[in-house]
Scaffold this motif. Structure first.
Motif, mmCIF file in Angstrom:
data_model
loop_
_atom_site.group_PDB
_atom_site.id
_atom_site.type_symbol
_atom_site.label_atom_id
_atom_site.label_comp_id
_atom_site.label_asym_id
_atom_site.label_seq_id
_atom_site.Cartn_x
_atom_site.Cartn_y
_atom_site.Cartn_z
ATOM 1 N N PRO A 278 0.809 -1.217 0.000
ATOM 2 C CA PRO A 278 0.000 0.000 0.000
ATOM 3 C C PRO A 278 0.852 1.281 0.000
ATOM 4 O O PRO A 278 0.334 2.372 0.244
ATOM 5 C CB PRO A 278 -0.793 -0.121 1.307
ATOM 6 N N ALA A 279 2.156 1.154 -0.298
ATOM 7 C CA ALA A 279 3.064 2.314 -0.203
ATOM 8 C C ALA A 279 2.612 3.496 -1.068
ATOM 9 O O ALA A 279 2.598 4.639 -0.619
ATOM 10 C CB ALA A 279 4.483 1.886 -0.573
ATOM 11 N N LYS A 280 2.229 3.209 -2.307
ATOM 12 C CA LYS A 280 1.831 4.290 -3.222
ATOM 13 C C LYS A 280 0.529 4.943 -2.740
ATOM 14 O O LYS A 280 0.401 6.171 -2.738
ATOM 15 C CB LYS A 280 1.659 3.730 -4.635
ATOM 16 N N LEU A 281 -0.420 4.110 -2.318
ATOM 17 C CA LEU A 281 -1.697 4.625 -1.799
ATOM 18 C C LEU A 281 -1.447 5.549 -0.608
ATOM 19 O O LEU A 281 -2.000 6.645 -0.524
ATOM 20 C CB LEU A 281 -2.602 3.459 -1.382
ATOM 21 N N ARG A 282 -0.579 5.097 0.307
ATOM 22 C CA ARG A 282 -0.292 5.891 1.516
ATOM 23 C C ARG A 282 0.391 7.206 1.171
ATOM 24 O O ARG A 282 0.174 8.218 1.835
ATOM 25 C CB ARG A 282 0.557 5.068 2.497
ATOM 26 N N ALA A 283 1.212 7.180 0.128
ATOM 27 C CA ALA A 283 1.890 8.416 -0.292
ATOM 28 C C ALA A 283 0.888 9.405 -0.891
ATOM 29 O O ALA A 283 0.990 10.619 -0.680
ATOM 30 C CB ALA A 283 2.981 8.096 -1.305
ATOM 31 N N LEU A 284 -0.098 8.883 -1.626
ATOM 32 C CA LEU A 284 -1.090 9.756 -2.287
ATOM 33 C C LEU A 284 -2.149 10.271 -1.327
ATOM 34 O O LEU A 284 -2.569 11.418 -1.412
ATOM 35 C CB LEU A 284 -1.774 9.000 -3.436
ATOM 36 N N VAL A 285 -2.621 9.392 -0.418
ATOM 37 C CA VAL A 285 -3.684 9.788 0.527
ATOM 38 C C VAL A 285 -3.312 9.357 1.950
ATOM 39 O O VAL A 285 -3.914 8.450 2.509
ATOM 40 C CB VAL A 285 -5.077 9.223 0.101
ATOM 41 N N ALA A 287 -3.898 10.406 4.815
ATOM 42 C CA ALA A 287 -4.872 10.534 5.909
ATOM 43 C C ALA A 287 -5.790 9.314 6.037
ATOM 44 O O ALA A 287 -6.450 9.125 7.060
ATOM 45 C CB ALA A 287 -5.709 11.796 5.716
ATOM 46 N N VAL A 288 -5.837 8.475 5.000
ATOM 47 C CA VAL A 288 -6.749 7.324 5.035
ATOM 48 C C VAL A 288 -6.118 6.177 5.825
ATOM 49 O O VAL A 288 -5.060 5.676 5.460
ATOM 50 C CB VAL A 288 -7.109 6.846 3.601
ATOM 51 N N GLU A 289 -6.779 5.801 6.913
ATOM 52 C CA GLU A 289 -6.228 4.735 7.764
ATOM 53 C C GLU A 289 -6.968 3.427 7.563
ATOM 54 O O GLU A 289 -8.190 3.404 7.489
ATOM 55 C CB GLU A 289 -6.318 5.152 9.242
ATOM 56 N N SER A 290 -6.203 2.338 7.484
ATOM 57 C CA SER A 290 -6.848 1.031 7.309
ATOM 58 C C SER A 290 -7.489 0.590 8.632
ATOM 59 O O SER A 290 -7.170 1.110 9.699
ATOM 60 C CB SER A 290 -5.848 -0.008 6.810
ATOM 61 N N ILE A 291 -8.398 -0.355 8.522
ATOM 62 C CA ILE A 291 -9.147 -0.857 9.682
ATOM 63 C C ILE A 291 -8.624 -2.257 10.000
ATOM 64 O O ILE A 291 -8.599 -3.111 9.119
ATOM 65 C CB ILE A 291 -10.666 -0.888 9.353
ATOM 66 N N PRO A 292 -8.197 -2.526 11.234
ATOM 67 C CA PRO A 292 -7.690 -3.868 11.569
ATOM 68 C C PRO A 292 -8.739 -4.941 11.242
ATOM 69 O O PRO A 292 -9.931 -4.749 11.498
ATOM 70 C CB PRO A 292 -7.430 -3.796 13.077
ATOM 71 N N PHE A 293 -8.271 -6.049 10.662
ATOM 72 C CA PHE A 293 -9.210 -7.069 10.187
ATOM 73 C C PHE A 293 -10.079 -7.656 11.300
ATOM 74 O O PHE A 293 -11.242 -7.981 11.073
ATOM 75 C CB PHE A 293 -8.481 -8.188 9.434
ATOM 76 N N ILE A 294 -9.539 -7.731 12.508
ATOM 77 C CA ILE A 294 -10.327 -8.265 13.631
ATOM 78 C C ILE A 294 -11.546 -7.364 13.895
ATOM 79 O O ILE A 294 -12.627 -7.841 14.245
ATOM 80 C CB ILE A 294 -9.449 -8.449 14.913
ATOM 81 N N ASP A 295 -11.382 -6.053 13.680
ATOM 82 C CA ASP A 295 -12.499 -5.110 13.850
ATOM 83 C C ASP A 295 -13.562 -5.314 12.763
ATOM 84 O O ASP A 295 -14.762 -5.199 13.015
ATOM 85 C CB ASP A 295 -11.998 -3.662 13.821
ATOM 86 N N THR A 296 -13.093 -5.609 11.550
ATOM 87 C CA THR A 296 -14.022 -5.891 10.439
ATOM 88 C C THR A 296 -14.852 -7.136 10.770
ATOM 89 O O THR A 296 -16.073 -7.149 10.596
ATOM 90 C CB THR A 296 -13.233 -6.143 9.136
ATOM 91 N N LEU A 297 -14.161 -8.154 11.262
ATOM 92 C CA LEU A 297 -14.818 -9.423 11.606
ATOM 93 C C LEU A 297 -15.845 -9.211 12.721
ATOM 94 O O LEU A 297 -16.971 -9.707 12.648
ATOM 95 C CB LEU A 297 -13.737 -10.416 12.052
ATOM 96 N N ARG A 298 -15.447 -8.449 13.723
ATOM 97 C CA ARG A 298 -16.339 -8.157 14.868
ATOM 98 C C ARG A 298 -17.593 -7.414 14.380
ATOM 99 O O ARG A 298 -18.716 -7.735 14.763
ATOM 100 C CB ARG A 298 -15.573 -7.314 15.898
ATOM 101 N N TRP A 299 -17.384 -6.432 13.497
ATOM 102 C CA TRP A 299 -18.472 -5.620 12.925
ATOM 103 C C TRP A 299 -19.435 -6.507 12.110
ATOM 104 O O TRP A 299 -20.643 -6.383 12.236
ATOM 105 C CB TRP A 299 -17.833 -4.533 12.059
ATOM 106 N N MET A 300 -18.879 -7.431 11.332
ATOM 107 C CA MET A 300 -19.712 -8.307 10.514
ATOM 108 C C MET A 300 -20.499 -9.297 11.376
ATOM 109 O O MET A 300 -21.674 -9.567 11.115
ATOM 110 C CB MET A 300 -18.848 -9.068 9.484
ATOM 111 N N LEU A 301 -19.858 -9.815 12.400
ATOM 112 C CA LEU A 301 -20.527 -10.774 13.301
ATOM 113 C C LEU A 301 -21.652 -10.124 14.095
ATOM 114 O O LEU A 301 -22.629 -10.782 14.474
ATOM 115 C CB LEU A 301 -19.509 -11.428 14.237
ATOM 116 N N ALA A 302 -21.537 -8.815 14.318
ATOM 117 C CA ALA A 302 -22.543 -8.106 15.112
ATOM 118 C C ALA A 302 -23.750 -7.661 14.275
ATOM 119 O O ALA A 302 -24.711 -7.127 14.799
ATOM 120 C CB ALA A 302 -21.906 -6.884 15.779
ATOM 121 N N ALA A 303 -23.672 -7.892 12.959
ATOM 122 C CA ALA A 303 -24.761 -7.436 12.067
ATOM 123 C C ALA A 303 -26.077 -8.143 12.378
ATOM 124 O O ALA A 303 -26.085 -9.315 12.729
ATOM 125 C CB ALA A 303 -24.365 -7.679 10.615
#
Length: 303
Positions: A278-285, A287-303
């Protein structure tokens, strides 16, 4: 307030707006004050000022939509993206010719948007061994979906002189609302209903899984960036095996799931490890922070 000081309306056309990624991106753009014009392939939905019917395979339909909308920005997400789709030719009709129709429509009606963001896919890299893949890696697609996206990219690059285009190559990503024929939603669904077992293919394949909300934020920020005539990976750089995802979901839910390996689900062309840089993406933007995958999983399980 006098109209002189009113902020000009930003009009953004999003193809594939009702798809998995489109829904999150549209919400983000609306939140930032864009007027979003969505296109729909469905012939039975009525048109409104912000929803236009579009058969992307029709040059006339593309011209009509560009002429009607005259958007400041175009985000082109419409594609056939399920690798197991039954008719191989559809991948090329929609993903290659459909994209060409959209670009030619801008040319035909004399409209140059501020930015055209076109979604490709990290699948174009194919079965790359080694560390994080950056944008200079050769393209070695191994299925029709990937081949159609690689062909699309090659065609789109011939338009770099004429239109301000940015090609994004998202790696795997997931989140609430993704179709259950994709792996992570399938796993989440089995844990959520506490199923006794699940049938999967090779659980040792590793993927760089992002959160769809991160992908939408990256697209949104890239529209605003100065970048054009570029290709950018959208990823986190961290691969996860399905085995590790099963284990994390088990810990989050306290549920044990018996995994049955179904040989029918093991594709010979399966890419073993797919992780991007993601080096090029991070250089261009930055301010955009990735979301830890465990948080994604937790969010999906709580749906």
């Amino acid at each position: 307030m006098s109209s002189i000081h009113a902020k000009p309306l930003i009009r953004t056309l999003v193809t594939g707006a009702s798809g998995f990624t489109g829904r999150y991106l549209v919400e983000k753009l609306l939140g930032r004050g864009h007027t979003v014009i969505e296109t729909t392939a469905s012939p039975d939905q009525p048109e409104t000022p912000t929803r236009l019917r579009l058969d992307i395979t029709s040059p006339e339909a593309c011209r009509r939509v560009i002429e009607t909308a005259r958007p400041d920005y175009i985000v082109h997400l419409a594609a056939i993206s399920f690798v197991g789709h039954s008719d191989p030719l559809d991948f090329y009709r929609v993903n290659v010719i459909g994209t060409l129709n959209l670009l030619e429509a801008c040319d035909a009606v004399g409209h140059i948007p501020r930015k055209v963001l076109i979604a490709s896919s990290a699948n174009v890299y194919g079965n790359v061994s080694g560390e994080a893949i950056d944008e200079s890696c050769p393209l070695t697609p191994v299925n029709h979906y990937a081949a159609s996206k690689a062909a699309m990219e090659t065609m789109v690059r011939t338009w770099f002189e004429r239109l301000p285009i940015l090609i994004v190559r998202p790696f795997n990503y997931t989140g609430r609302g993704q179709a259950p024929n994709f792996l992570v939603p399938k796993i989440v669904e089995h844990f959520a209903r506490r199923a006794p077992s699940i049938e999967l293919g090779n659980i040792d394949v590793a993927r760089d899984f992002s959160d769809v909300r991160y992908v939408a934020s990256a697209y949104d920020a890239l529209l605003d960036s100065a970048a054009a005539s570029e290709t950018v990976n959208v990823c986190t750089g961290t691969p996860y095996t399905l085995r590790s995802i099963l284990s994390a979901a088990s810990e989050l839910t306290g549920h044990e799931l018996e995994v049955r390996i179904n040989p029918a689900f093991v594709r010979k062309t399966d890419v073993k490890v797919l992780a991007g840089s993601p080096a090029k993406l991070r250089a261009l933007v930055p301010a955009v922070e990735s979301i830890p995958f465990i948080d994604t999983l937790r969010w999906m399980l709580a749906a």
